[in-house]
Structures are given as C-alpha cells and as structure tokens.
Design a protein around this motif. Sequence first.
Motif, mmCIF file in Angstrom:
data_model
loop_
_atom_site.group_PDB
_atom_site.id
_atom_site.type_symbol
_atom_site.label_atom_id
_atom_site.label_comp_id
_atom_site.label_asym_id
_atom_site.label_seq_id
_atom_site.Cartn_x
_atom_site.Cartn_y
_atom_site.Cartn_z
ATOM 1 N N THR A 184 -0.402 9.426 9.415
ATOM 2 C CA THR A 184 0.007 8.787 10.651
ATOM 3 C C THR A 184 -1.051 7.463 10.833
ATOM 4 O O THR A 184 -0.259 6.601 11.160
ATOM 5 C CB THR A 184 0.203 9.655 11.934
ATOM 6 N N PRO A 185 -2.121 7.926 10.935
ATOM 7 C CA PRO A 185 -3.139 6.620 11.252
ATOM 8 C C PRO A 185 -2.673 5.727 9.972
ATOM 9 O O PRO A 185 -2.526 4.172 10.463
ATOM 10 C CB PRO A 185 -4.324 7.149 11.247
ATOM 11 N N TYR A 186 -2.846 6.054 8.818
ATOM 12 C CA TYR A 186 -2.537 4.991 7.728
ATOM 13 C C TYR A 186 -1.169 4.102 8.019
ATOM 14 O O TYR A 186 -1.008 3.063 7.934
ATOM 15 C CB TYR A 186 -2.594 5.620 6.581
ATOM 16 N N LYS A 187 -0.130 4.863 8.216
ATOM 17 C CA LYS A 187 1.232 4.337 8.463
ATOM 18 C C LYS A 187 1.145 3.270 9.627
ATOM 19 O O LYS A 187 1.800 2.196 9.542
ATOM 20 C CB LYS A 187 2.012 5.442 8.705
ATOM 21 N N ARG A 188 0.627 3.728 10.664
ATOM 22 C CA ARG A 188 0.341 2.934 11.926
ATOM 23 C C ARG A 188 -0.440 1.546 11.495
ATOM 24 O O ARG A 188 -0.018 0.598 12.054
ATOM 25 C CB ARG A 188 0.072 3.556 13.085
ATOM 26 N N CYS A 189 -1.452 1.699 10.945
ATOM 27 C CA CYS A 189 -2.140 0.798 10.558
ATOM 28 C C CYS A 189 -1.519 -0.175 9.569
ATOM 29 O O CYS A 189 -1.414 -1.536 9.960
ATOM 30 C CB CYS A 189 -3.646 1.014 9.965
ATOM 31 N N THR A 190 -0.849 0.202 8.765
ATOM 32 C CA THR A 190 0.095 -0.799 7.746
ATOM 33 C C THR A 190 1.014 -1.479 8.531
ATOM 34 O O THR A 190 1.492 -2.348 8.085
ATOM 35 C CB THR A 190 0.508 0.020 6.446
ATOM 36 N N ASP A 191 1.808 -0.380 9.441
ATOM 37 C CA ASP A 191 2.925 -1.234 10.357
ATOM 38 C C ASP A 191 2.416 -2.240 10.988
ATOM 39 O O ASP A 191 2.946 -3.444 11.121
ATOM 40 C CB ASP A 191 3.398 -0.066 11.332
ATOM 41 N N ALA A 192 1.022 -2.053 11.736
ATOM 42 C CA ALA A 192 0.546 -3.451 12.374
ATOM 43 C C ALA A 192 0.355 -4.438 11.527
ATOM 44 O O ALA A 192 0.639 -5.761 11.809
ATOM 45 C CB ALA A 192 -0.552 -2.927 13.100
ATOM 46 N N GLU A 193 -0.075 -4.334 10.350
ATOM 47 C CA GLU A 193 -0.345 -5.404 9.277
ATOM 48 C C GLU A 193 0.936 -5.891 8.919
ATOM 49 O O GLU A 193 0.985 -7.108 8.836
ATOM 50 C CB GLU A 193 -1.177 -4.817 8.028
ATOM 51 N N LEU A 194 2.147 -5.299 8.675
ATOM 52 C CA LEU A 194 3.240 -5.686 8.352
ATOM 53 C C LEU A 194 3.921 -6.532 9.743
ATOM 54 O O LEU A 194 4.184 -7.679 9.285
ATOM 55 C CB LEU A 194 4.236 -4.510 8.074
ATOM 56 N N PHE A 195 3.645 -6.091 10.966
ATOM 57 C CA PHE A 195 4.007 -6.946 11.793
ATOM 58 C C PHE A 195 3.382 -8.195 11.881
ATOM 59 O O PHE A 195 3.927 -9.117 12.435
ATOM 60 C CB PHE A 195 3.801 -6.246 13.371
ATOM 61 N N PHE A 244 12.650 -1.795 4.595
ATOM 62 C CA PHE A 244 12.982 -0.637 4.430
ATOM 63 C C PHE A 244 12.173 -0.441 2.987
ATOM 64 O O PHE A 244 11.673 0.826 2.823
ATOM 65 C CB PHE A 244 14.599 -0.690 4.022
ATOM 66 N N LYS A 245 11.991 -1.244 1.979
ATOM 67 C CA LYS A 245 11.536 -0.859 0.863
ATOM 68 C C LYS A 245 9.887 -0.514 1.273
ATOM 69 O O LYS A 245 9.633 0.503 0.637
ATOM 70 C CB LYS A 245 11.617 -1.967 -0.116
ATOM 71 N N TYR A 246 9.436 -1.113 2.041
ATOM 72 C CA TYR A 246 8.271 -0.676 2.882
ATOM 73 C C TYR A 246 7.990 0.754 3.104
ATOM 74 O O TYR A 246 7.083 1.498 2.843
ATOM 75 C CB TYR A 246 7.615 -1.870 3.563
ATOM 76 N N ASP A 247 9.092 1.056 3.929
ATOM 77 C CA ASP A 247 9.187 2.518 4.355
ATOM 78 C C ASP A 247 9.302 3.375 3.350
ATOM 79 O O ASP A 247 8.895 4.538 3.473
ATOM 80 C CB ASP A 247 10.292 2.598 5.578
ATOM 81 N N VAL A 248 9.982 3.136 2.479
ATOM 82 C CA VAL A 248 10.255 3.975 1.098
ATOM 83 C C VAL A 248 8.947 4.386 0.394
ATOM 84 O O VAL A 248 8.906 5.365 -0.065
ATOM 85 C CB VAL A 248 11.357 3.483 0.256
ATOM 86 N N THR A 249 8.112 3.434 0.537
ATOM 87 C CA THR A 249 6.797 3.813 -0.152
ATOM 88 C C THR A 249 6.027 4.839 0.493
ATOM 89 O O THR A 249 5.032 5.300 -0.233
ATOM 90 C CB THR A 249 5.883 2.412 -0.352
ATOM 91 N N PHE A 250 6.343 5.102 1.514
ATOM 92 C CA PHE A 250 5.753 6.339 2.491
ATOM 93 C C PHE A 250 6.246 7.679 2.141
ATOM 94 O O PHE A 250 5.876 8.529 2.753
ATOM 95 C CB PHE A 250 5.448 6.120 4.018
ATOM 96 N N ILE A 251 7.307 7.668 1.403
ATOM 97 C CA ILE A 251 7.976 9.171 1.125
ATOM 98 C C ILE A 251 6.834 10.006 0.599
ATOM 99 O O ILE A 251 6.689 11.044 0.707
ATOM 100 C CB ILE A 251 9.043 8.752 0.188
ATOM 101 N N GLY A 252 6.036 9.574 -0.388
ATOM 102 C CA GLY A 252 5.080 10.514 -0.985
ATOM 103 C C GLY A 252 4.116 10.940 -0.150
ATOM 104 O O GLY A 252 3.757 12.180 -0.042
ATOM 105 N N TRP A 253 3.818 10.129 0.863
ATOM 106 C CA TRP A 253 2.949 10.527 1.905
ATOM 107 C C TRP A 253 3.740 11.657 2.810
ATOM 108 O O TRP A 253 2.825 12.470 3.317
ATOM 109 C CB TRP A 253 2.413 9.289 2.703
#
Length: 172
Positions: A92-103, A66-75
Amino acid sequence: WRPVSGAMFRRWLYQVLWSLTIVGGFIKHYSYWCVPYILAENPSLTGKEAIKMSREMMNGRKWETFKYDVTFIGWEILASVTFGLARVFFVTPYKRCTDAELFSYIREESKKDKISGTEKLKDMFLYEKADPEVLSIKYGDILYRKTLAKNAEVKLHGVKYFFIKSGYICNA
C-alpha cells in the motif's frame, strides 16, 4: 473538509451510476482517477470542477494508467499470500507513492498541454525542492536528532534508532 468530502461523494456517486452500464464504470474509474490529488492540491475547487479537470487530464491517458495498475497484480498476489502483512507494510505505501508520482507526471503533462483548470494547480511546494536554509529552520529538531543518531557517542539500537534516524521521532 466539507467541500472535499462533498466532491469525493460526488465522484463516488458518479462511479456507482456509471458502473450500472456495461463498461462505463471501468472507463470512468480512470476518468476520475485524478480527483483526490486535484482536491488535495486545491481543496477550494468544487466537485464538479475537480471531476471535469480530472476527465480532461486523463483524456488519452486512461489506457496507460490501466497498464500501470496491471503492473501491481504481482504485489497484490504477494499481499494475499502473506495474509495482508505485505499490503500493510509495503504494498500500500509503495502503490500510494507511485500513484502520487503518476499524478505528478500527468499534472506536468496537462499543464504543458494547457488543459483548462490546471492553472489552479499551483502548489509549488509539492514539486520543488525546498531551500536547505528553510529546511534547517523548519525542521531543525529532526535534523539535530538525525545528527545525534549518526554520532558515535550516542548508542541507540533497535526501533528507537530506526525512528530517530528516519526522522519520525524528534526527541530522544
């Protein structure tokens, strides 16, 4: 594709039903966060197995996610200000790449914690660097075009140069 579609439908249905409660939908969103990545790595899993594995993998990690998702509010604000252009080309590409890294991180930690079912996540090519010889055999045409793009004799400019240099176009 049918088992994966069925599993994703099951995930969606569970989230819809849980969102009929006060906080259940919010919590279950993060409980089921790993399901698409689990199914991408092992599409032979059933929806029930993928959801169970995701719940166990996210146990104790929902707040961090959740805290990770909150960091994308500015984007997201930037994307809104640019009428969606920033979302299409960058956010969107940046978020998807970081989502994959988080997974990838959650997957690694879950395997260390010996969470049941994680032994089925064994696609080593997603997480290990390939041998340069194998890369040259499989992607020789792209490497050749990259070499051409760097070569001073070839005068490519603009979009074509960008795509060849990036490896998106294999023939000049």
